[in-house]
Design a protein around this motif. Structure first.
Motif, PDB file in Angstrom:
ATOM      1  N   GLU A 134       0.828  -1.214   0.000  1.00  8.73           N
ATOM      2  CA  GLU A 134       0.000   0.000   0.000  1.00  8.73           C
ATOM      3  C   GLU A 134       0.856   1.256   0.000  1.00  8.73           C
ATOM      4  O   GLU A 134       0.537   2.249  -0.676  1.00  8.73           O
ATOM      5  N   TYR A 144       2.117   1.786  -3.524  1.00  5.99           N
ATOM      6  CA  TYR A 144       1.032   2.234  -4.393  1.00  5.99           C
ATOM      7  C   TYR A 144       0.681   3.697  -4.107  1.00  5.99           C
ATOM      8  O   TYR A 144       0.454   4.486  -5.037  1.00  5.99           O
ATOM      9  N   ALA A 145       0.628   4.037  -2.817  1.00  7.33           N
ATOM     10  CA  ALA A 145       0.302   5.413  -2.441  1.00  7.33           C
ATOM     11  C   ALA A 145       1.373   6.373  -2.954  1.00  7.33           C
ATOM     12  O   ALA A 145       1.070   7.485  -3.417  1.00  7.33           O
ATOM     13  N   HIS A 169      -4.034   3.998  -8.730  1.00  9.76           N
ATOM     14  CA  HIS A 169      -5.265   4.183  -7.950  1.00  9.76           C
ATOM     15  C   HIS A 169      -6.033   2.873  -7.843  1.00  9.76           C
ATOM     16  O   HIS A 169      -6.565   2.538  -6.777  1.00  9.76           O
ATOM     17  N   LEU A 188      -4.175   0.427  -5.408  1.00  5.30           N
ATOM     18  CA  LEU A 188      -4.333   0.874  -4.026  1.00  5.30           C
ATOM     19  C   LEU A 188      -5.758   0.644  -3.543  1.00  5.30           C
ATOM     20  O   LEU A 188      -5.994   0.179  -2.421  1.00  5.30           O
ATOM     21  N   GLY A 189      -6.730   0.936  -4.410  1.00  2.00           N
ATOM     22  CA  GLY A 189      -8.131   0.728  -4.057  1.00  2.00           C
ATOM     23  C   GLY A 189      -8.455  -0.733  -3.833  1.00  2.00           C
ATOM     24  O   GLY A 189      -9.151  -1.089  -2.873  1.00  2.00           O
ATOM     25  N   ARG A 220      -7.066  -1.997  -0.499  1.00  2.36           N
ATOM     26  CA  ARG A 220      -7.863  -1.534   0.643  1.00  2.36           C
ATOM     27  C   ARG A 220      -9.239  -2.203   0.657  1.00  2.36           C
ATOM     28  O   ARG A 220      -9.792  -2.453   1.725  1.00  2.36           O
ATOM     29  N   GLU A 229     -11.901   3.917   2.397  1.00  2.00           N
ATOM     30  CA  GLU A 229     -10.606   4.263   1.817  1.00  2.00           C
ATOM     31  C   GLU A 229     -10.509   3.756   0.379  1.00  2.00           C
ATOM     32  O   GLU A 229      -9.952   4.440  -0.488  1.00  2.00           O
ATOM     33  N   CYS A 248     -10.074   5.920  -3.277  1.00  2.00           N
ATOM     34  CA  CYS A 248      -9.119   5.636  -4.352  1.00  2.00           C
ATOM     35  C   CYS A 248      -9.815   5.596  -5.711  1.00  2.00           C
ATOM     36  O   CYS A 248      -9.325   6.182  -6.696  1.00  2.00           O
ATOM     37  N   ARG A 281     -10.835   8.982  -6.925  1.00  2.00           N
ATOM     38  CA  ARG A 281      -9.712   9.710  -7.532  1.00  2.00           C
ATOM     39  C   ARG A 281      -9.375   9.150  -8.912  1.00  2.00           C
ATOM     40  O   ARG A 281      -9.008   9.899  -9.825  1.00  2.00           O
TER      41      ARG A 281
END
Length: 795
Positions: free
Chosen positions: A235, A238-239, A252, A255-256, A259, A267, A271, A274
């Motif tokens: 994570e 990725y962030a 995105h 990461l999404g 999570r 959260e 992602c 965005r």
């Protein structure tokens, strides 16, 4: 206007001024001056070329194209003009036009390396990778040290999946430009593609040393960590990737999804929000928004997200299938059916839509239709086992299917899965003297029927002699989840993790006995068991038929559902508990048992709260005989499907076809509140079990609420579950051996209101003192069973 009089600047001076602006980077002013000069000398090719070059730098590619064409019209033999126009086309994505320009330039100067490189780049981007490699090889023969030719030749080789050659070419590029983060990153990706994971990661890390904010390298390291089950570390990478490049849609999404798998839905939604903002035309961004919203129990918003994804997608059948499953979650089965049909009109082989049709049919109790749809889904996608497993699950409801045929279908499935190479860890004798490590694998460690039977084990196991690790495949959690988490020795969330990483986790935990609680039900992890991560593997509780999986050694059962001496039905060896393999813990919300409704109404009321798929033609025939034998009686049916008006009408029709007067039947839908659901048992005197798939939780609930359950014992595990529960509950007189006896038992109970009322009043106390609810004895027997088997096979 530039003047040519003595007191004005000359054209030559104006050109010099424009050139100075151009050299200083003020392309806008330079372009304006060049265009003004061109109005006086429209035939000057060099001026047109210079003006076009400025427009190109400003990103005004249409204007640049116009001026480059003007220059070429005047001097078509200038190779640099063709090259410049080609680059303009390339910037606009007009690859075929760019290729034509570069070929014209090469016709004038066949050995210009820069033209060869430009042509090679646009060829591989236009999916003409074989020719791209040939052209770039030619460039490298002319300029062996060309970094740009080597890099782009490697890129084209990757497109052709000639990874070993690409690796060699990337290394050649690195030799001359060791400080290129991009090349180190690309080399890492090629190494990963050939299985050289450690070397690939080293390249990504080198890229990050050169450029710590390199988005692709951050993303690639994140992927390596994620698929190594180091999600927390992944994570962070990725962030970092999306922080470095906010428009990085892949970042995105990764990461999404990480999570989402961790159950951090808000959260995850952030992602994908965005991602949708960065790429509003991306169907994937909106689809993922819908998936997360649906999981967050916000189905109306999910519908809007899926509608947007469908409108943007070229493959609309996928969006229609997602919409259909969401409408099913909303309880809107008409729309669910409509969108499933739309998906299949667009693509008759869409597996999720075929599966949805199966689920809708099963929901309505149409088992034959459901089985046909699930089988079609399985044929349409042979790589995703869930569809074939749904077909196996549906077979348990089919009237007249004998145990051998049912077992044979499961055995065939298991043989198809037995393609993985497994190395089962061996139990050691020394381990038998320490605490036994038991692992429970389930997607249902939430408010689910399985929880009623797992709770006694988790609450009462002897922590001095046994450890229990829960491998929870549920993304959502609730109060039951949290209570189980506190009771377990160890808790591992495995939702979203691949089979290999889960198996490795189990090996790392040193599990001695691994127990499946799901069988072929939704979200099972039989794929993990196929890798044999534990010395002993068993299935228990969640599924009424053999798994068919060769790696599953044992089935935890009892002598009622799986009688001693019955062979060939289970692919597993049967480990039998001395009483039922069920041990019931009632819900805390259960209200007190009410007085007999028979006494207050003056007539008996039968009932069944099982799902509609269990209400087969045989079941309706049984119930018709019962109602015929007790003319004044009534029948109450309750389950979630009956909230649907279409389903209710269909059930009334099926009841009438079976000879049951619909006027004598009351249909009730789903009750969200647990206490209200249990209170409905206070409206019935006698519960009628289903056949050939008996109730389990509903049988225990009914007994706890004072309503005796009449069950027909059959020839399959699923048709003997009622007998197992009733025997352990001290209610063996309620077990019928044939249809006639089923009716006789019901008439006997309904023929004596006083006796029935007395039985009702004492049933809860009887249960509490029976083996069905002797939690301490059950857990002791359970541990003895596991330890005994472990010691038997330990080396």
């Amino acid at each position: 206007m530039i003047q040519t009089t003595e007191d004005a600047i000359s054209l030559a001076e104006a050109v010099q001024i424009a050139a100075r602006f151009q050299e200083s980077g003020d392309f806008r002013t330079a372009a304006r001056v060049y265009h003004e000069i061109l109005r006086q000398q429209p035939g000057n090719a060099d001026l047109a070329y210079a003006a076009a070059a400025c427009e190109f730098q400003l990103g005004n590619f249409t204007d640049a194209e116009k001026q480059f064409r003007a220059a070429l019209d005047r001097e078509p033999a200038r190779a640099e003009y063709h090259l410049a126009l080609g680059r303009t086309f390339k910037q606009q994505g007009k690859f075929s036009d760019a290729i034509a320009c570069y070929r014209n330039a090469l016709a004038l100067f066949p050995e210009r390396v820069d033209v060869l490189i430009s042509l090679g780049i646009v060829l591989w981007r236009d999916h003409q990778a074989p020719e791209a490699v040939a052209v770039l090889d030619q460039a490298l023969r002319l300029a062996p040290d060309s970094f740009e030719a080597a890099v782009n030749c490697a890129n084209a080789l990757v497109r052709l999946e000639r990874h070993d050659e690409a690796i060699a070419m990337y290394r050649r590029a690195v030799a001359s430009h060791a400080d290129s983060a991009d090349v180190h990153n690309n080399l890492g990706k090629a190494l990963i593609a050939t299985g050289q994971t450690q070397e690939g990661r080293a390249c990504f890390e080198r890229a990050l040393e050169l450029r710590p904010d390199h988005p692709e390298a951050l993303f690639n390291v994140g992927d390596l960590l994620f698929f190594s089950d180091r999600v927390g570390e992944a994570e962070k990478y990725y962030a970092g990737a999306v922080a470095s490049r906010p428009t990085f849609t892949e970042g995105h999404m990764a990461l999404g999804r990480a999570r989402f798998d961790a159950g951090r839905f808000q959260e995850a939604l952030d992602c994908f929000d965005r991602m949708a903002a960065a790429a509003p035309a991306s169907p994937a961004a909106h689809s993922w928004r819908g998936i997360v919203l649906r999981e967050m129990q916000r189905p109306q918003e999910a519908v809007r997200a899926f509608e947007e994804a469908t409108a943007l997608s070229k493959q609309r059948d996928e969006g229609y299938a997602l919409l259909g499953t969401t409408y099913r979650q909303l309880g809107d089965n008409r729309n669910a059916e409509e969108f499933a049909n739309r998906a299949l009109e667009t693509n008759p082989q869409n597996p999720p839509a075929l599966n949805l049709k199966g689920n809708l049919a099963l929901h309505a109790g149409k088992v034959g239709e459901a089985l046909a749809w699930f089988s079609k889904a399985a044929a349409a996608d042979v790589d995703l086992p869930v569809y074939a497993q749904n077909a196996l699950f549906a077979m348990n409801y089919v009237d007249g299917l004998d145990a051998e045929a049912l077992s044979g279908a499961h055995r065939q499935w298991g043989q198809q899965q037995a393609t993985r190479s497994i190395a089962r860890p061996l139990p050691h004798r020394s381990a038998a003297r320490r605490r036994l490590k038991v692992g429970l694998v389930s997607p249902d460690l939430i408010s689910h029927s399985v929880a009623h039977f797992v709770a006694p084990l988790l609450r009462r196991f002897d922590r001095d002699s046994m450890e229990i690790y829960c491998y929870a495949n549920n993304r959502k959690s609730d109060a039951v989840t949290e209570s189980f988490r506190k009771l377990a020795t160890g808790w591992r969330g495995i939702a979203g993790k691949n089979d290999e990483s889960v198996a490795q986790l189990i090996r790392h935990d040193g599990i001695d006995v691994l127990i499946d609680l799901a069988g072929h039900t939704a979200e099972n992890r039989l794929g993990v068991f196929s890798l044999a991560p534990a010395p002993i593997q068993a299935t228990w509780l969640g599924y009424p038929t053999t798994t068919g999986l060769p790696a599953m050694q044992f089935r935890i059962s009892d002598d009622v559902v799986d009688p001693t001496g019955e062979f060939g039905v289970n692919t597993e060896s049967v480990l039998r508990l001395p009483h039922s393999y069920f041990c019931y813990m009632p819900a805390n919300e259960a209200p007190p048992v009410a007085s007999s409704p028979f006494v207050s109404r003056g007539y008996p009321t039968f009932g069944s709260f099982n799902n509609l798929a269990k209400m087969t033609p045989v079941t309706f025939r049984l119930w018709a005989n019962v109602l015929d034998g007790v003319p004044a009686s009534r029948l109450i049916l309750k389950n979630a499907s009956l909230a649907d008006a279409d389903v209710r009408n269909d059930i009334y029709g099926r009841l009438a076809q079976a000879g049951i007067d619909p006027q004598r039947v009351e249909l009730k839908g789903f009750e969200v509140e647990r206490t209200r659901h249990l209170m409905l048992y206070n409206e019935i005197d006698i519960s009628l079990d289903t056949f050939p798939y008996n109730g389990a939780t509903t049988t225990c609930e009914s007994l706890w609420m004072g309503a005796p359950v009449v069950s027909l014992r059959g020839q399959t595990h699923a048709s003997r579950m009622g007998a197992s529960i009733l025997t352990a509950a001290g209610q063996a007189d309620l077990i019928a051996t044939d249809e006639e006896e089923y009716g006789l038992i019901c008439r006997r109970l309904a023929g004596d209101a006083t006796s029935l009322a007395q039985r009702r009043a004492g049933l809860r106390a009887t249960l509490e003192s029976s083996p069905l609810m002797d939690h301490n004895a059950f857990v002791h027997d359970f541990e003895d069973l596991l330890r005994g088997e472990f010691e038997r096979i330990a080396t």
